[in-house]
Design an enzyme around this catalytic site. Structure first.
Site, PDB file in Angstrom:
ATOM      1  CD1 TRP B 321      -0.665   4.483  -4.409  1.00 26.24           C
ATOM      2  CD2 TRP B 321       0.993   3.009  -4.672  1.00 26.24           C
ATOM      3  NE1 TRP B 321       0.067   4.461  -3.250  1.00 26.24           N
ATOM      4  CE2 TRP B 321       1.099   3.566  -3.386  1.00 26.24           C
ATOM      5  CE3 TRP B 321       1.934   2.053  -5.072  1.00 26.24           C
ATOM      6  CZ2 TRP B 321       2.088   3.203  -2.487  1.00 26.24           C
ATOM      7  CZ3 TRP B 321       2.927   1.704  -4.179  1.00 26.24           C
ATOM      8  CH2 TRP B 321       2.995   2.268  -2.898  1.00 26.24           C
ATOM      9  CG  HIS B 322       3.604   0.592  -8.117  1.00 23.02           C
ATOM     10  ND1 HIS B 322       2.367  -0.003  -8.116  1.00 23.02           N
ATOM     11  CD2 HIS B 322       4.336  -0.079  -7.188  1.00 23.02           C
ATOM     12  CE1 HIS B 322       2.356  -0.988  -7.227  1.00 23.02           C
ATOM     13  NE2 HIS B 322       3.538  -1.050  -6.651  1.00 23.02           N
ATOM     14  N   GLY B 323       3.661   4.802 -10.037  1.00 24.75           N
ATOM     15  CA  GLY B 323       4.393   5.894 -10.685  1.00 24.75           C
ATOM     16  C   GLY B 323       3.689   6.386 -11.921  1.00 24.75           C
TER      17      GLY B 323
END
Lengths: 343, 474
Positions: B321-323
């Site tokens: 989700w962060h990247g």
């Protein structure tokens, strides 16, 4: 308790205004005290104020000055240089850490009228990069009382554009705000002065002749890495910029217009650069600087090969013995070029 | 438009002026929606179309779902919504990673593909508003909330500017009911101190520490273990202050505009175990992942193996989700592994609350040691550099090159002082509850003195180089 909570839920615009006013008061207080705090904070660029004071002091009447970065601080002893020039004229080493020729140019307007010769050092790569005035260094000069005159502003603005001009024309308020770097570095400078006795901060800040004498050689194991970090660009050559060409011509013109001689010295390089960059690169550097000297009618002293490998304490700086070699070399060149100032 | 810029100050003044003139709720909501769209378009005007698309799709699907009684049709609508939401997220955020990885893999096997990877600009905040809108359709599907019939309310829920680009992820169940009440502007001492706390965390702590962290992690091989430790602890503080600072400001601004958002951080660095950590760090994301992913996967209802699998999958997706980068996947994997190990070792044992002080302190140190290692994988995208930093962090080399410290522009000692100030303020905050709440309850004179001190310190420690919020990239 419940009453407090109920009060908190209400819109309290007046409280918000009070708080905003208090914050602004805090900022204003900091702004007012910033000049005084800047003066008191131990700063890397304290030497700047020493130089400005020396140039403004009528009791010090140098015949020549040497300007440049830490290579010059560790590489030129003006007492020795004066001894090697007939008449033993007084010379000052006005180099500071990281002082590039544009930073040096800022001092030109403050040079005493009787001064006869400006010896300006430059690293070859300065002619190729986009560096002009470093805002932090200019801020230090400003906070120590320096103000660029209109000629300095216009000429540097013409060469380097609006960004440089904007730095030179920043307001008093902006300069005070920018001066916070000194406060932010206070802890580092203070602790460093305690743990790095070997750096001789007193000499480094106040000595006007040989400010960085006695630098120790780094271990051999670190030398290769230091050389790789310093000279990795050299192998690809330097694309010299038109603005730097214009700048060197202007620097010479500014000095000569005030009746002084100007000599541009190409700083000594570690001999390993010969293997790293090849002889072609040296030819290109010489071609560039000697071309400029013909255009601008000023002297160039090529010191790139003046110092043998054993006199480098790291990739860039010189030992005391190295300083002696470089100083003798520069003195010889000054005599050869008939640039000797009179005492 | 960053919260601490002159642009945002002007934006706020104009918005507050407008809200001061208009008193009815619906025009106020419309004004907030327009302001939110302008706020978002400040980065890239074209990407507002994505928000409008996401708003329309989820509003229509939610409305349609509410009218359907047939479970299979409701499910089909949910799947459609998930495809639309995750499709956008995948294309803009993950397509590059997958195509690059596929290209790399094909080249390893000697194939030279004729196509090249697309260079796609990541729309700011897409992960946050996508998760918000997904929470709406999933909750409507689960019949936990009714579908909203007010398009303006829904549009404002998706685009509300304070938390739009970096959270907290506010769920429909929290936000939409607040929109049924009149929009009231409210400002009190506590809220102002909450916003000031956020600014101080971001500007005075995170940005100043970031200079050292960036300097060290640019070339971790050049530094001894002690400096790697310092930079890792620095990064832990930096990312906490950067992200929780944004959350504080967002929650504060929302509160002024009359909305109450949930807390997003609660002293995560005193967590005693991984489960405790995730109840304190990025609470809006971790609770989202728990409620919509972990529980949907079966949670801990199956045997041990399925629980571990669910934990790992949840954390891997939390990392992604962060990247779109393998280091975030590794970060998720490490947290998943820590959660599983903790579960393995604590099954059938007493809870930490029943242990003595020494054990509690030991638990905190052990947990934070693990957290610090995971931060290295989060911070360093270059794999060899990451391994070097981790090795130096774990295998301490006892190389204290004090003579090198304080040279250059990394400001080691100033950073140390800021870190120490942060630790002391955290300790004080834990002791008094939260600093903003403590100061919010003090009298006028202490509040004024605190504000003067904040203004004074902010002047001198305003960073020389400002950086955008780290979580904007997610």
């Amino acid at each position: 308790m419940r009453m407090i909570e109920d009060n908190e839920k209400q819109f309290n615009g007046l409280a918000c205004l009070w708080m905003a006013a208090a914050i602004l008061f805090g900022v204003g207080l900091a702004l007012t005290l910033s000049g005084w705090i800047f003066e008191k904070a131990p700063s890397d660029l304290r030497r700047t104020s020493v130089l400005l004071e020396a140039l403004a002091d009528p009791s010090i009447q140098p015949s020549y000055v040497v300007l440049g970065n830490s290579v010059v601080m560790s590489g030129i002893d003006t007492r020795l240089l004066s001894e090697r020039i007939p008449g033993n004229p007084l010379g000052l080493n006005l180099a500071t850490t990281g002082q590039n020729p544009v930073d040096s140019y800022l001092y030109y307007q403050n040079l005493p009228d009787d001064l006869q010769l400006v010896v300006q050092f430059t690293l070859p790569r300065f002619a190729a990069n986009r560096d002009s005035i470093e805002p932090q260094k200019f801020n230090a000069m400003y906070m120590y009382g320096y103000r660029p005159d209109p000629t300095t502003q216009i000429r540097l603005g013409d060469i380097f554009g609006d960004e440089t001009l904007a730095i030179l024309q920043r307001s008093e308020l902006r300069q005070r705000f920018e001066s916070r770097w000194a406060i932010q570095q206070t802890a580092d400078n203070f602790v460093r002065s305690l743990v790095r006795k070997d750096l001789k901060f007193e000499t480094y800040t106040f000595d006007l002749y040989f400010p960085n004498s006695g630098a120790k050689r780094i271990p051999e194991s670190q030398m290769e890495r230091a050389l790789n970090m310093r000279y990795n660009v050299s192998a690809h050559g330097y694309p010299y910029t038109a603005e730097k060409s214009a700048f060197f011509v202007e620097a010479a013109r500014r000095v000569k217009d005030s009746g002084k001689d100007f000599a541009l010295v190409i700083s000594p390089l570690h001999p390993s650069v010969h293997q790293r960059s090849g002889e072609q690169w040296y030819s290109e550097v010489r071609e560039f600087f000697y071309g400029l000297s013909r255009n601008g009618n000023f002297a160039v002293i090529d010191a790139m090969d003046a110092v043998p490998e054993e006199h480098f304490v790291d990739a860039l700086h010189l030992s005391e013995a190295g300083a002696k070699v470089l100083t003798e070399f520069v003195a010889k060149e000054i005599r050869r070029l008939n640039l000797e100032p009179e005492s | 438009m960053l919260f601490y810029t002159v642009e945002f100050l002007m934006f706020s003044i104009i918005l507050m002026g407008g809200l001061g003139i208009v008193h009815r709720t619906e025009p106020r909501k419309l004004m907030l929606l327009v302001a939110s769209y302008i706020f978002y378009m400040w980065w890239n005007p074209a990407f507002i179309l994505l928000i409008v698309f996401s708003t329309l799709v989820n509003y229509l699907i939610g409305g349609r779902m509410a009218l359907e009684d047939d479970q299979s049709r409701r499910k089909a609508l949910l799947v459609l919504s998930l495809i639309a939401n995750l499709g956008l997220l995948f294309f803009f955020k993950y397509y590059g990673l997958f195509s690059d990885s596929l290209l790399g893999l094909m080249r390893i096997f000697g194939s030279e593909p004729s196509w090249t990877s697309l260079n796609i600009t990541l729309p700011v905040g897409i992960s946050f508003y996508t998760f918000q809108t997904m929470s709406y359709t999933i909750d409507v599907y689960r019949r936990e909330i009714p579908a909203t019939r007010a398009p303006l309310d829904f549009a404002l829920f998706v685009a509300f500017f304070p938390q739009l680009v970096a959270g907290p992820i506010v769920r429909a169940a929290t936000f939409l009911p607040q929109l049924t009440k009149p929009v009231r502007i409210s400002c009190d001492q506590k809220t102002v101190f909450l916003i000031l706390r956020g600014f101080a965390k971001k500007v005075l702590v995170a940005d100043n520490i970031g200079i050292l962290v960036d300097g060290v992690f640019t070339n971790p091989g050049a530094w001894p273990s002690a400096i790697i430790w310092l930079a890792t602890i620095g990064f832990a503080i930096q990312i906490y202050c950067d992200f929780s600072g944004y959350s504080d400001i967002a929650i504060g601004i929302a509160r002024i505009l009359g909305f109450e958002f949930p807390q997003n951080f609660n002293h995560p660095y005193i967590a005693r175990n991984p489960s405790d950590f995730w109840k304190r760090w990025h609470i809006s994301l971790s609770s989202w992942l728990r409620d919509y992913l972990y529980i949907s996967l079966g949670g801990n209802r199956g045997g041990s193996f399925s629980t571990y699998r669910n934990l790992m999958l949840t954390m891997l997706l939390g990392g992604l989700w962060h990247g779109a980068s393998w280091n975030f996947l590794l970060w998720g994997f490490l947290h998943g592994a820590i959660l599983i190990l903790h579960r393995v070792f604590t099954q059938g044992r007493n809870t930490p609350g029943q242990t003595n002080l020494l054990t509690q302190v030991g638990s905190v140190i052990l947990m934070q040691y693990c957290v610090l290692i995971t931060w290295i994988s989060f911070r360093l995208t270059d794999f060899p550099d990451m391994l070097i930093a981790m090795q130096k962090f774990v295998v301490f080399d006892f190389n204290f090159q004090l003579t090198k410290l304080g040279l250059g522009s990394l400001s080691f000692f100033t950073t140390l002082i800021i870190m120490l100030a942060f630790v002391l303020l955290q300790a004080f905050s834990i002791r008094v509850g939260h600093i903003d709440q403590y100061l919010g309850k003090t009298g006028k004179i202490p509040a004024v003195i605190a504000c003067i001190a904040i203004g004074f310190v902010a002047f001198f420690f305003w960073p020389l180089q400002q950086a955008p919020f780290i979580y904007f990239q997610f």
